[in-house]
Design a protein around this motif. Structure first.
Motif, PDB file in Angstrom:
ATOM      1  N   ASN A 497       0.939  -1.317  -0.315  1.00  0.00           N
ATOM      2  CA  ASN A 497       0.355  -0.021   0.138  1.00  0.00           C
ATOM      3  C   ASN A 497       0.680   1.122   0.302  1.00  0.00           C
ATOM      4  OD1 ASN A 497      -2.538  -1.043  -0.210  1.00  0.00           O
ATOM      5  ND2 ASN A 497      -2.535  -2.130   2.149  1.00  0.00           N
ATOM      6  N   LEU A 498       1.873   0.927   0.944  1.00  0.00           N
ATOM      7  CA  LEU A 498       2.561   2.463   0.664  1.00  0.00           C
ATOM      8  C   LEU A 498       3.792   2.670  -0.701  1.00  0.00           C
ATOM      9  CD1 LEU A 498       5.068   1.624   3.882  1.00  0.00           C
ATOM     10  CD2 LEU A 498       2.841   3.910   3.548  1.00  0.00           C
ATOM     11  N   ILE A 499       3.784   1.533  -1.691  1.00  0.00           N
ATOM     12  CA  ILE A 499       4.005   1.596  -3.051  1.00  0.00           C
ATOM     13  C   ILE A 499       2.813   1.933  -4.132  1.00  0.00           C
ATOM     14  CG2 ILE A 499       4.921   0.874  -4.903  1.00  0.00           C
ATOM     15  CD1 ILE A 499       6.235  -1.358  -3.084  1.00  0.00           C
ATOM     16  N   LYS A 500       2.024   1.885  -3.360  1.00  0.00           N
ATOM     17  CA  LYS A 500       0.319   2.540  -4.329  1.00  0.00           C
ATOM     18  C   LYS A 500       0.785   4.102  -3.400  1.00  0.00           C
ATOM     19  CE  LYS A 500      -1.848  -1.594  -4.465  1.00  0.00           C
ATOM     20  NZ  LYS A 500      -3.686  -2.114  -3.879  1.00  0.00           N
ATOM     21  N   LEU A 501       0.368   4.434  -2.475  1.00  0.00           N
ATOM     22  CA  LEU A 501       0.272   5.685  -2.226  1.00  0.00           C
ATOM     23  C   LEU A 501       1.599   6.639  -2.758  1.00  0.00           C
ATOM     24  CD1 LEU A 501      -1.012   7.789  -0.464  1.00  0.00           C
ATOM     25  CD2 LEU A 501       1.236   7.063   1.879  1.00  0.00           C
ATOM     26  N   GLU A 502       2.635   5.948  -2.799  1.00  0.00           N
ATOM     27  CA  GLU A 502       3.779   7.062  -3.511  1.00  0.00           C
ATOM     28  C   GLU A 502       3.583   7.638  -5.039  1.00  0.00           C
ATOM     29  OE1 GLU A 502       7.714   4.214  -2.538  1.00  0.00           O
ATOM     30  OE2 GLU A 502       6.897   5.080  -0.565  1.00  0.00           O
ATOM     31  N   LYS A 503       2.993   6.182  -5.463  1.00  0.00           N
ATOM     32  CA  LYS A 503       2.493   6.439  -7.330  1.00  0.00           C
ATOM     33  C   LYS A 503       1.371   7.461  -7.216  1.00  0.00           C
ATOM     34  CE  LYS A 503       4.393   1.860  -8.378  1.00  0.00           C
ATOM     35  NZ  LYS A 503       4.052   0.407  -9.126  1.00  0.00           N
ATOM     36  N   ALA A 504       0.359   7.420  -6.415  1.00  0.00           N
ATOM     37  CA  ALA A 504      -0.783   8.079  -6.726  1.00  0.00           C
ATOM     38  C   ALA A 504      -0.179   9.778  -6.333  1.00  0.00           C
ATOM     39  CB  ALA A 504      -1.663   7.684  -5.535  1.00  0.00           C
ATOM     40  N   THR A 505       0.668   9.813  -5.372  1.00  0.00           N
ATOM     41  CA  THR A 505       1.549  11.643  -5.013  1.00  0.00           C
ATOM     42  C   THR A 505       2.539  11.570  -5.388  1.00  0.00           C
ATOM     43  OG1 THR A 505       2.133  10.247  -2.691  1.00  0.00           O
ATOM     44  CG2 THR A 505      -0.267  10.983  -2.930  1.00  0.00           C
ATOM     45  N   LYS A 506       2.917  10.899  -6.612  1.00  0.00           N
ATOM     46  CA  LYS A 506       4.242  11.555  -7.215  1.00  0.00           C
ATOM     47  C   LYS A 506       4.004  12.923  -7.465  1.00  0.00           C
ATOM     48  CE  LYS A 506       8.080  10.427  -9.983  1.00  0.00           C
ATOM     49  NZ  LYS A 506       8.754   9.440 -10.918  1.00  0.00           N
ATOM     50  N   ALA A 507       4.698  13.722  -7.135  1.00  0.00           N
ATOM     51  CA  ALA A 507       4.447  15.566  -7.037  1.00  0.00           C
ATOM     52  C   ALA A 507       5.344  15.337  -8.882  1.00  0.00           C
ATOM     53  CB  ALA A 507       5.939  16.534  -6.432  1.00  0.00           C
TER      54      ALA A 507
END
Length: 623
Positions: A497-507
């Motif tokens: 889920n952290l990897i998903k979160l990072e992809k979704a919020t990548k600037a």
């Protein structure tokens, strides 16, 4: 609490009268699948508790301006964006658990998010209806203080000869650009060059951080006041996401990115303004809070002297009761091999290893982080038998000084750099904790505060430098602050889920996040919407001037870690999706690599470790 494996059922045992907190009881993660939800016993009976998150945009103005090379600077404004990602994800998950996450949220476009962000840039005193969760709210604080005209600041950082340090600090920041041009550095010679930096707007950040902490203290205490309209809207628990951090700063000694001690000032503010006489400070940063412990020691010493004098000197008839300073318990869980103890200097190692409970009016508990071989071992042995001792000692402190009362308040110095996802260059000795530590320790602290302090908890951001450590730790921590109101699932911050979160919020180039997948999960879409409204940071323009060349200082050689370390692979061997530090590059101006505190030294001069010298006195005009 006990668990049984076959059906992964969690059996909640009643708390005994002898141990109402059940501190250190066995935790379910050690005996059931790590994918199982962890349900804290307090969630079964508690009424909803309101928690509030505080931001202060002035904190973004503290920047490294010595050169364009920021690749070795880990205490950077972008840290707050990583924290906001974790907090936005926690809010989205909490809304989902409360059943208020609307299906239509999945239809929000990036353009809609950006328009919403522009329309909500002025959130100042409330979240403007942004947060739907019943148990949490957000305030963009505009509170600030004057370093030279604030009783709590002067109580902690005042000097026998006047406000020498505070005046000097303001002068350092005011003259920073000139001193960089003339001397190559804005800090005096002998101070670690990458540990401490200032710019002209750093004082705004420092004063804003203190202001937000004091505002949180005001709100938390008001939550149990006598005004029903105020009580209904104010939080009993607060998390203050500010920078620069504070726990390494003594009375007149900046150190380890810290220029004033935010938590100590917050505690003294509670004492001076509201009569809080007993304070518990729990420090869970990777590094020992040497500055906080020194300040606490001096305050306790003065209070103890006042107590002895009042006991030995009979009071005059009709004389007003004598006033005494606060009594403070300071407890820390930290790596004794890391800063400020990394060089093995006796005074720092001794301070980080001191435990004294009662004699001379001192209440100090220090616990060293250990490596662990599995999460079962961490929870069943280290957490149960060692780390939870922090709360046991705090309970003993309060029991011996009067028990529960309205004069008690709890603070957390909340650093996330002990997280399993922290850069290996920052956490070199494998003294790490699972991310869920920030959830469970916070839950246990809130239960402790419910028993002793009417639920009053103020948590203040300290360290944490890897984006993944910051976002996952903040997510788990805020779920701990409100976790007794909803069922929290510790899978929310697992690696997948952290990897998903990072992809979704990548600037992206124009500042707004990318949603990544074409059909993201509702919580990810909602996280992106929340982040677009909470994160307003833009890199400020740099003045045109002669820049100092990148530093030629090199890192000390370090011995490689032993291959037979007992730390589990998840904490010591990054996989292909695990965040790792970026190599140092003199051309990088936007990406930060993690360099441990106080690692950069001038090879031509011996490193000078700062002394923490304390002369605590009550400022003029206070009782």
């Amino acid at each position: 609490m006990s668990t049984h494996a076959a059906d992964s059922t969690i059996k909640i045992e009643p708390r005994s009268e002898a141990d109402p907190l059940r501190i250190g009881t066995p935790l379910p993660l050690g005996q059931v699948s790590s994918k199982s939800a962890y349900i804290h016993p307090s969630s079964l009976a508690k009424a909803p508790t309101h928690a509030k998150i505080y931001f202060q945009d002035d904190c973004l103005n503290h920047r490294f301006i010595r050169s364009r090379d920021t690749s070795s600077i880990v205490e950077r404004p972008e840290r707050l964006r990583a924290v906001k990602i974790g907090l936005a994800a926690a809010i989205a998950r909490i809304e989902e658990a409360e059943g208020v996450l609307k299906p239509s949220d999945t239809d929000i476009s990036v353009e809609d998010e950006l328009a919403a962000a522009l329309g909500n840039m002025d959130i100042a005193t409330s979240d403007g209806g942004l947060i739907r969760a019943r148990s949490i709210s957000v305030t963009r604080s505009t509170a600030t203080v004057d370093l030279l005209d604030n009783a709590a600041v002067k109580y902690v950082h005042g000097d026998i000869d006047g406000d020498v340090y505070l005046q000097t600090l303001k002068a350092w920041a005011r003259d920073s650009e000139d001193n960089i041009t003339k001397k190559g550095s804005e800090m005096p010679e002998g101070m670690p060059p990458l540990d401490l930096y200032l710019c002209p707007s750093s004082i705004d950040a420092i004063q804003g951080a203190i202001g937000a902490v004091c505002q949180a203290v005001d709100a938390v205490i008001a939550s149990t006041g006598t005004n029903p309209s105020i009580v209904a809207t104010e939080p009993r628990r607060a998390f203050v996401a500010v920078r620069p951090p504070g726990h390494h700063c003594g009375e007149d000694t900046p150190s380890g990115f810290c220029f004033v001690n935010n938590v100590a000032i917050g505690a003294v503010h509670a004492h001076l303004k509201y009569g809080i006489q007993r304070v518990v400070i729990l420090d869970i940063d990777l590094h020992h809070g040497n500055g906080t412990q020194s300040i606490v020691w001096q305050i306790n010493e003065e209070t103890y002297r006042q107590t002895l004098e009042s006991e030995q000197s009979p009071s005059e008839p009709n004389a007003p009761p004598s006033t005494r300073g606060p009594q403070i318990f300071y407890g820390s869980i930290h790596d004794v091999l890391s800063f400020p103890c990394e060089d093995g200097k006796m005074s720092f190692v001794q301070a980080a290893s001191t435990s004294i409970n009662g004699p001379h009016g001192q209440y100090i508990e220090n616990i060293h982080l250990q490596t662990y071989s599995s999460e079962v071992y961490f929870w069943e042995v280290l957490y149960k038998e060692q780390y939870s001792t922090l709360l046991t000692r705090a309970s003993q402190f309060l029991d011996s000084t009067g028990g529960p009362g309205d004069d008690v308040m709890v603070f957390i110095s909340c650093g996330f750099d002990a997280c399993e996802h922290e850069y290996s260059s920052m956490s070199r000795h494998n003294r790490k904790v699972p991310t869920s530590f920030y959830h469970r320790f916070t839950l246990d602290t809130c239960t402790f505060a419910d028993v002793y302090a009417r639920g009053h908890v103020v948590s203040v951001l300290e360290g944490g430098y890897s984006d993944r450590a910051l976002s996952s730790g903040a997510m788990a921590h805020i779920c701990g602050l409100i976790g007794d109101t909803v069922q929290v699932d510790e899978r929310w911050w697992d690696l997948e889920n952290l990897i998903k979160l990072e992809k979704a919020t990548k600037a992206r180039k124009f500042g707004h996040p990318s949603l990544g997948d074409t059909d993201p999960e509702p919580w990810l879409t909602r996280t992106s919407e929340l982040l677009s409204r909470l994160d307003v940071y833009r890199t400020p323009p740099q003045h045109s001037r002669n820049w100092v060349p990148p530093t030629s200082r090199t890192l000390r050689e370090r011995k490689k870690l032993s291959r037979n370390s007992s730390t589990p692979d998840v904490a010591s061997k990054p996989g292909k999706d695990t965040q790792v530090p970026v190599p140092v590059s003199s051309t990088s101006s936007s990406t930060s690599v993690s360099v441990p505190e106080s690692e950069a030294v001038n090879p031509l001069t011996a490193k000078k470790l700062p002394r923490v010298i304390l002369h605590v006195r009550r400022p003029d005009g206070t009782s």
